[in-house]
Design a protein around this motif. Structure first.
Motif, mmCIF file in Angstrom:
data_model
loop_
_atom_site.group_PDB
_atom_site.id
_atom_site.type_symbol
_atom_site.label_atom_id
_atom_site.label_comp_id
_atom_site.label_asym_id
_atom_site.label_seq_id
_atom_site.Cartn_x
_atom_site.Cartn_y
_atom_site.Cartn_z
ATOM 1 N N LEU A 20 19.075 8.543 9.533
ATOM 2 C CA LEU A 20 18.494 9.739 8.901
ATOM 3 C C LEU A 20 19.316 10.992 9.199
ATOM 4 N N GLU A 21 19.851 11.053 10.419
ATOM 5 C CA GLU A 21 20.636 12.239 10.796
ATOM 6 C C GLU A 21 21.841 12.405 9.862
ATOM 7 N N HIS A 23 22.171 11.352 6.769
ATOM 8 C CA HIS A 23 21.721 11.782 5.435
ATOM 9 C C HIS A 23 21.449 13.284 5.418
ATOM 10 N N ILE A 24 20.766 13.743 6.470
ATOM 11 C CA ILE A 24 20.383 15.159 6.495
ATOM 12 C C ILE A 24 21.606 16.047 6.664
ATOM 13 N N PHE B 29 22.543 23.359 13.128
ATOM 14 C CA PHE B 29 21.351 22.774 12.506
ATOM 15 C C PHE B 29 21.139 21.345 12.997
ATOM 16 N N THR B 30 22.242 20.637 13.230
ATOM 17 C CA THR B 30 22.131 19.265 13.748
ATOM 18 C C THR B 30 21.461 19.265 15.122
ATOM 19 N N TYR B 33 17.873 19.640 14.581
ATOM 20 C CA TYR B 33 17.374 18.362 14.065
ATOM 21 C C TYR B 33 17.134 17.382 15.218
ATOM 22 N N ARG B 55 9.938 8.394 6.543
ATOM 23 C CA ARG B 55 11.372 8.685 6.569
ATOM 24 C C ARG B 55 11.732 9.703 5.484
ATOM 25 N N GLN B 59 12.995 13.728 5.982
ATOM 26 C CA GLN B 59 14.185 14.277 5.329
ATOM 27 C C GLN B 59 13.820 15.531 4.516
ATOM 28 N N PHE B 62 13.013 18.597 6.761
ATOM 29 C CA PHE B 62 14.171 19.283 7.347
ATOM 30 C C PHE B 62 14.949 20.083 6.305
ATOM 31 N N ILE B 63 14.990 19.593 5.075
ATOM 32 C CA ILE B 63 15.665 20.378 4.020
ATOM 33 C C ILE B 63 14.833 21.643 3.738
#
Lengths: 80, 197
Positions: A20-21, A23-24, B29-30, B33, B55, B59, B62-63
């Motif tokens: 998932l990381e 993809h984001i 940003f990571t 996350y 899932r 996603q 976070f967007i």
């Protein structure tokens, strides 16, 4: 002491899909590139559109704010 | 010296947000996350009871966070803000996809009416984990969200009220109703084995 709620939550946390990381991060990069493209081209596109409809002739145009040319401009014939 | 090293090693959420907004560096940003993805995913799974949906929801959340980061005004902590986006996203998703007619046990607006018996916290906190999961699974999504905010995120009543955009008295009442509903589901599921929590 961790409660049953916290234990349950921790179990789910551990199941976060690792892919998932990626993809984001990819989406964040795409949005960032898109933002930069918009920042670079949209002002120019708007300016061009404004010029096409006669709203703005650009900073080098000898016309004044009212759109009229100075009578001292020798490149333009006097109005009849 | 140690404190400085520690600060360099792990910047606060606010520092990361400010830095990301200034530089647009994906790495910042990571880091955010990595700090919150597990918690957001766990909430999504508890709320949606479906791994694939959870899932996708993580996603999308976070967007959404990324697109609204500039609007985060630090009136609440970043964790409260991101959890509020998560709960509201999940409740909306349940409304749309699963078409659940009932979000809360009863209409949250009926503040004046008190439930007959107040269920003590220990009833929920002493349930076996697998039983608790089954009970939560059967609760209406709004009730589930309220109990998660109270018992996992340790949010104050005023924070829960802010997240769900309700009054504090309505939230107090809803917590009581949610606990009562949880107990009645538990009794229904395990009436043959009630002594073993």
């Amino acid at each position: 002491m961790a409660s049953n709620f916290h234990n349950m939550h921790r179990d789910w946390e551990d199941q976060l899909p690792p892919e998932l990381e990626g993809h984001i991060v990819q989406q964040v990069n795409n949005l960032s590139v898109f933002g930069k493209v918009v920042e670079l081209f949209v002002p120019n596109a708007l300016h061009t559109a404004a010029r096409l409809i006669g709203g703005d002739n650009g900073p080098n145009d000898p016309a004044g704010a009212d759109g009229r040319y100075s009578v001292d401009d020798w490149r333009r014939p006097p109005a009849r | 010296m140690v404190a400085t090293d520690k600060k360099t090693a792990s910047p606060t959420d606010s520092e990361l947000i400010a830095r990301y907004l200034r530089t647009q560096n994906t790495h910042d940003f990571t880091l955010l996350y990595r700090r919150y993805a597990g918690k957001v995913y766990a909430k999504c799974i508890t709320m949606l009871s479906d791994n694939a949906l959870a899932r996708d929801a993580t996603q999308d959340i976070f967007i959404k966070v990324l697109l609204n980061l500039a609007r985060f005004n630090e009136q609440s902590s970043f964790s409260t803000w991101i959890y509020s986006i998560t709960y509201n996203y999940c409740i909306d998703m349940i409304r749309k996809k699963k078409k659940v007619p009932l979000i809360f046990t009863e209409d949250i607006g009926r503040v004046g009416e008190k439930p007959e018996v107040e269920v003590p916290d220990s009833v929920l906190l002493e349930m076996k984990q697998d039983r608790l999961e089954k009970v939560l699974d059967r609760l209406p999504p709004g009730d589930k969200a309220i109990l998660l905010m109270k018992y996992i995120d340790d949010l104050q009543i005023k924070d829960i009220a802010e997240v769900l955009d309700k009054s504090e008295s309505a939230i107090k009442m809803q917590i009581m109703r949610a606990k009562q509903k949880a107990q009645s589901i538990y009794d229904e599921l395990y009436e043959t084995d009630p002594l073993d929590p």
